[in-house]
Design an enzyme around this catalytic site. Structure first.
Site, short mmCIF file in Angstrom:
data_model
loop_
_atom_site.label_atom_id
_atom_site.label_comp_id
_atom_site.label_asym_id
_atom_site.label_seq_id
_atom_site.Cartn_x
_atom_site.Cartn_y
_atom_site.Cartn_z
N GLU A 224 10.38 3.91 -2.62
CA GLU A 224 10.86 2.62 -3.09
C GLU A 224 12.00 2.79 -4.10
OE1 GLU A 224 7.55 -0.49 -2.87
OE2 GLU A 224 8.20 -0.66 -4.93
N HIS B 133 -3.61 22.61 10.25
CA HIS B 133 -4.10 22.47 11.63
C HIS B 133 -3.67 21.14 12.23
CE1 HIS B 133 -6.72 26.00 11.09
NE2 HIS B 133 -6.70 25.60 9.83
N LYS C 137 8.69 -10.30 0.56
CA LYS C 137 7.77 -11.21 -0.15
C LYS C 137 8.19 -12.66 0.10
CE LYS C 137 6.36 -8.17 -4.04
NZ LYS C 137 6.33 -7.95 -5.48
O1 PA5 Z 1 6.88 -0.70 -7.73
C1 PA5 Z 1 6.91 -1.90 -7.58
O2 PA5 Z 1 7.54 -2.64 -8.36
C2 PA5 Z 1 6.15 -2.58 -6.46
O3 PA5 Z 1 5.61 -1.68 -5.57
C3 PA5 Z 1 5.04 -3.44 -7.03
O4 PA5 Z 1 4.14 -2.62 -7.73
C4 PA5 Z 1 4.28 -4.21 -5.95
O5 PA5 Z 1 5.17 -4.92 -5.13
C5 PA5 Z 1 3.29 -5.17 -6.58
O6 PA5 Z 1 3.96 -6.01 -7.47
P1 PA5 Z 1 3.22 -6.70 -8.68
O7 PA5 Z 1 2.73 -5.65 -9.59
O8 PA5 Z 1 4.25 -7.57 -9.30
O9 PA5 Z 1 2.09 -7.50 -8.10
#
Ligand code: PA5
Length: 465
Positions: free
Chosen positions: A291, A320, A434
């Site tokens: 990410e 394996h 989202k």
């Molecule tokens: O790293 C990030 O920002 C995302 O992966 C969030 O953790 C994830 O989308 C969940 O978001 P939130 O913590 O706002 O619910």
């Protein structure tokens, strides 16, 4: 303590075509110097909250005070969150507590809570957890930085109704909100309801938040020393932050991965621990690396489409399963082994069919040694095949070392983002997904996303098999 071994990333060991030369590293210092000054600037501007978390000395006593208030009234803690709000706590839970904590008797758990995770919208999973937890004895940690994540709020709604039905007005004592200190609808609801709350600092994003209340509250309830985690993380910052390339292990490893991508066309990064206790840690790293580095635009808005694909593998199991591919398939991967110098416990293989050499060679060997030999054998086989690998060698599995590993990988990720000249801390594409979901769920204000979906979703070419 963690030792970073990068020998098998270099041409000396891996060959000219697939290794990195000292010269290539030296010429990268122009770029790494820029990365260092960008980290310095952003830190001064207060944008790098993850580097401040280990110095927040007030958080642990406040969590412990809450833990003491809960006492023996409850026996179970459940994390309700997704992405960075769940993967970090899961990594801590597995690496630092008993692998089958929930199945241990009360006596063996010795005050440690059982722990469950609601991190998907999956009716099978929710129903299965509902069947095993005693809701009247469970504290629910609702974790969301933004407070507005669909999956988390859907699970929260289900849990809330269930709680109200089972425990009545006392439900408020069993919900803890871990969210932005000021913003977001979860913060508002928590204040209106009077839930206990802990903050996720505004300048810390989900995947960099494990050393905030996001990971630490659960940690303290299941017997993991939060102080130790923070001390380990501080150690890595103090040893590396601001230091030049050859004195800064997270920067060095980021630079290797960058060079392997741009010079050697190796864009797949495997993190391969040799204990199941670290497998979910590799899962947490997968999100952090994917990410943070998968970006369409650089900071100057040029289209760059950067990204390194992280893969989690587990030794010895994946020897394996995946190793054939790693050894003879496309030479497009860099493997990082997560090695443990010491296991807290060891098991000796008993005498095994003395007189049958194909069985007897195992007699009296220890599993720890066998595990180490298997790992060394894999590393060597990769080297012989000209496949680069590095190792992070951990002295032992304890909170201090895990805190070090977390900070090492977080700093490495930030540096890698700077080398690509992208922003490693945002996730614009996830946000678009989202919004489409909000549109499909008819959330007010997101009609345009529903319309786009309806226009785009005219799949005709499917057939029944
Ligand atoms: O790293 C990030 O920002 C995302 O992966 C969030 O953790 C994830 O989308 C969940 O978001 P939130 O913590 O706002 O619910």
């Amino acid at each position: 303590m963690i030792t970073y071994d990068y020998n098998y990333l270099m041409t000396d060991h891996t060959g000219d075509e697939h290794g990195i030369t000292p010269d290539e590293l030296n010429t990268a210092t122009q770029l790494t110097d820029k990365a260092l000054s960008r980290m310095d600037d952003e830190k001064k501007q207060g944008a790098l909250g993850f580097l401040d978390l280990p110095y927040d000395t007030d958080i642990v006593p406040s969590i412990r005070a809450f833990r003491d208030r809960c006492g023996d009234r409850f026996t179970t803690i459940a994390v309700v969150g997704i992405g960075g709000s769940a993967l970090g706590p899961q990594a801590l839970r597995n690496s630092l507590s008993h692998l089958y904590l929930n199945e241990l008797s009360d006596e063996k758990r010795d005050g440690r809570y059982r722990v469950y995770f609601f991190d998907n919208v999956d009716p099978y999973e929710i129903r299965s957890i509902e069947d095993v937890i005693d809701i009247s004895k469970t504290i629910f940690l609702v974790i969301s930085k933004s407070g507005g994540t669909t999956e988390t709020n859907a699970n929260f709604a289900i849990i809330l109704e269930w709680l109200k039905k089972e425990v009545g007005a006392g439900y408020r004592d069993q919900v803890v909100a871990i969210t932005d200190p000021e913003k977001g609808v979860l913060r508002k609801v928590a204040m209106d309801e009077g839930f206990t709350t802990f903050p996720v600092p505004a300048n810390v994003g989900g995947r960099f938040s494990v050393l905030s209340a996001v990971g630490l509250v659960m940690a303290e309830f299941i017997g993991i020393d939060a102080e130790g985690l923070l001390a380990g993380a501080r150690n890595v910052i103090e040893k590396n932050h601001g230091k030049p390339l050859f004195k800064n292990a997270p920067l060095l490893n980021a630079t290797f991965h960058y060079l392997f991508d741009v010079r050697k066309n190796k864009r797949i990064n495997v993190l391969m621990p040799y204990t199941r206790k670290l497998f979910l840690f590799a899962d947490w790293y997968r999100q952090l690396w994917a990410e943070s580095l998968g970006k369409r635009f650089d900071v100057n808005n040029n289209e760059v489409m950067t990204g390194l694909t992280p893969v989690a593998a587990l030794g010895t199991i994946d020897q394996h399963s995946q190793l054939q591919l790693y050894l003879e398939g496309p030479n497009d991967k860099v493997i990082t082994f997560l090695k443990l110098k010491q296991f807290d416990d060891d098991v000796t293989i008993p005498e095994f069919y003395k007189g049958i050499p194909e069985m007897d060679y195992l007699s009296h060997k220890s599993l720890r040694k066998l595990n180490g030999f298997e790992e060394s054998a894999t590393e060597l086989a990769l080297k012989e095949a000209g496949r680069p690998s590095a190792s992070l060698i951990m002295d032992r599995l304890d909170p201090h070392t895990i805190g070090e590993l977390i900070m090492f990988l977080e700093m490495q990720t930030a540096y890698a983002g700077y080398l690509y000249n992208i922003n490693p801390f945002d996730q614009p594409a996830v946000e678009i997904g989202k919004k489409f979901t909000f549109g499909l769920l008819d959330r007010p204000g997101f009609d345009q996303f529903k319309q786009k979906f309806e226009l785009g979703y005219r799949k005709k070419d499917s057939y029944i098999i």
